[in-house]
Each structure stands twice: as C-alpha cells, then as structure tokens.
Motif scaffolding. Structure first.
Motif: not given
Length: 194
Positions: A146-148, A171-172, A181-182
């Motif tokens: 999980l990363d922007d 992610t944004k 996202d989840g």
C-alpha cells in the motif's frame, strides 16, 4: 529488527514451514493524506479518537487486516525512528479501542531495512529476498504493498516490475487509503492465497 516474532498460523507440517501473508504499509499519502501544500483539509483527514491518522484510512486498514489476517511490514520512511513507530502503534490502539477490530492489538511484524533507502520497490523486494535467508522456515505466501509512490511504472521500477504487478495498490496522496483501495488489497491478497 523484527518487531513481533510469534508465528503459529499457517503452519505447513509437510514442508515444516509457516506461511505468512504480508501488507507492506507506507504512511504518508496512505494513512496520512497530504495535499500540494503538505496538508489536506477535509472530513477524511479527521480522527474522532485522537489518532494522528484519519478514521477512514484506519478503518480501511483494519478491514484489510481483519479480512486477511496479514502481518504488517512498515515500508514507510517512518521506520527510521522508533518514536515514529510508537506513534503509529498508539494511533492503531486508539482507533481499535474505540471501534474494535485487529488494530486494537496489531504490531508490526517487521520493517523494511532502516539503513537502506532507495526506490520503494527495491526496498520491499530486498525485504522479500532477505526473508528466505533470515528465516527459511517462513514462506511469504501472499503480499501487497500500500503506497502512494509508483511501484510498477517508470524506468526505476523496471527491475522488479513483474513481481509487483498484481501486488501494488497505489493510493492518491491527497486522499489516502480508501475503501476501494482496501477492497482491491483484499482481492489481491486473497487471490494469491489460492
């Protein structure tokens, strides 16, 4: 470096190994949204329990962990200071105490290397590669990042791109971790568990 060293779930007696599922967690832009000026001011950025992260992002992270029973590996630059890790865990506890779920008891299984700061994709791949040497009895069955930051596109990500396709949720930064996202993270993890 390991934060939690207990493993009982996923034991494979035939291979004498333990299967684990991992969520690599970035903080800034994932749990802590930020805008162009460094801050975001909307209802998704507020906490009702005193956590430093917004309720929506914490709820989504909790949903991922509750649905998959995955271990958390901190891949954020926040890993560099133990006080920052303590702040993260404290926020998890505050949220978990108010709303229940796994965030009330979760700890980080590990962090990516605190002495190695390069491309995020490379940091995560290094952790995965090192696990085979550090603890050959542990098999990472499924994982998601999980990363922007971009983990798939671009020349800097070409080396390990094929390992990250189907395992990265981008992610944004200004919004952070959303329910969508989840749901994607849960789908990506569970599809690897089959």
């Amino acid at each position: 470096r390991r934060c939690v060293d207990t493993m009982t779930d996923g034991f494979d007696s035939a291979n004498n190994t333990v299967d684990i599922d991992v969520v690599f967690l970035d903080i800034d832009g994932v749990l802590l949204p930020f805008g162009e000026d460094g801050f975001i001011d909307d209802s998704r950025s507020s906490s009702s329990c005193g956590a430093i992260f917004p309720d929506g992002a914490l709820k989504t992270l909790g949903n991922i962990l509750d649905a998959t029973k995955s271990k958390l590996v901190l891949s954020s630059t926040w890993r560099a200071k133990s006080a920052f890790i303590d702040d993260i865990i404290h926020s998890f506890r505050l949220f978990g105490e108010r709303y229940g779920g796994s965030l009330s008891t979760v700890d980080f299984y590990d962090t990516t290397d605190v002495h190695y700061h390069g491309e995020r994709q490379w940091e995560i791949q290094k952790w995965l590669d090192n696990q085979k040497e550090i603890n050959p009895k542990v098999h990472v069955r499924a994982w998601v990042a999980l990363d922007d930051e971009e983990l798939i596109e671009g020349e800097e990500n070409s080396k390990y791109r094929s390992n990250f396709i189907g395992r990265a949720v981008k992610t944004k930064s200004a919004i952070g971790l959303t329910q969508q996202d989840g749901e994607m993270a849960i789908h990506l993890l569970t599809s690897q568990m089959r």
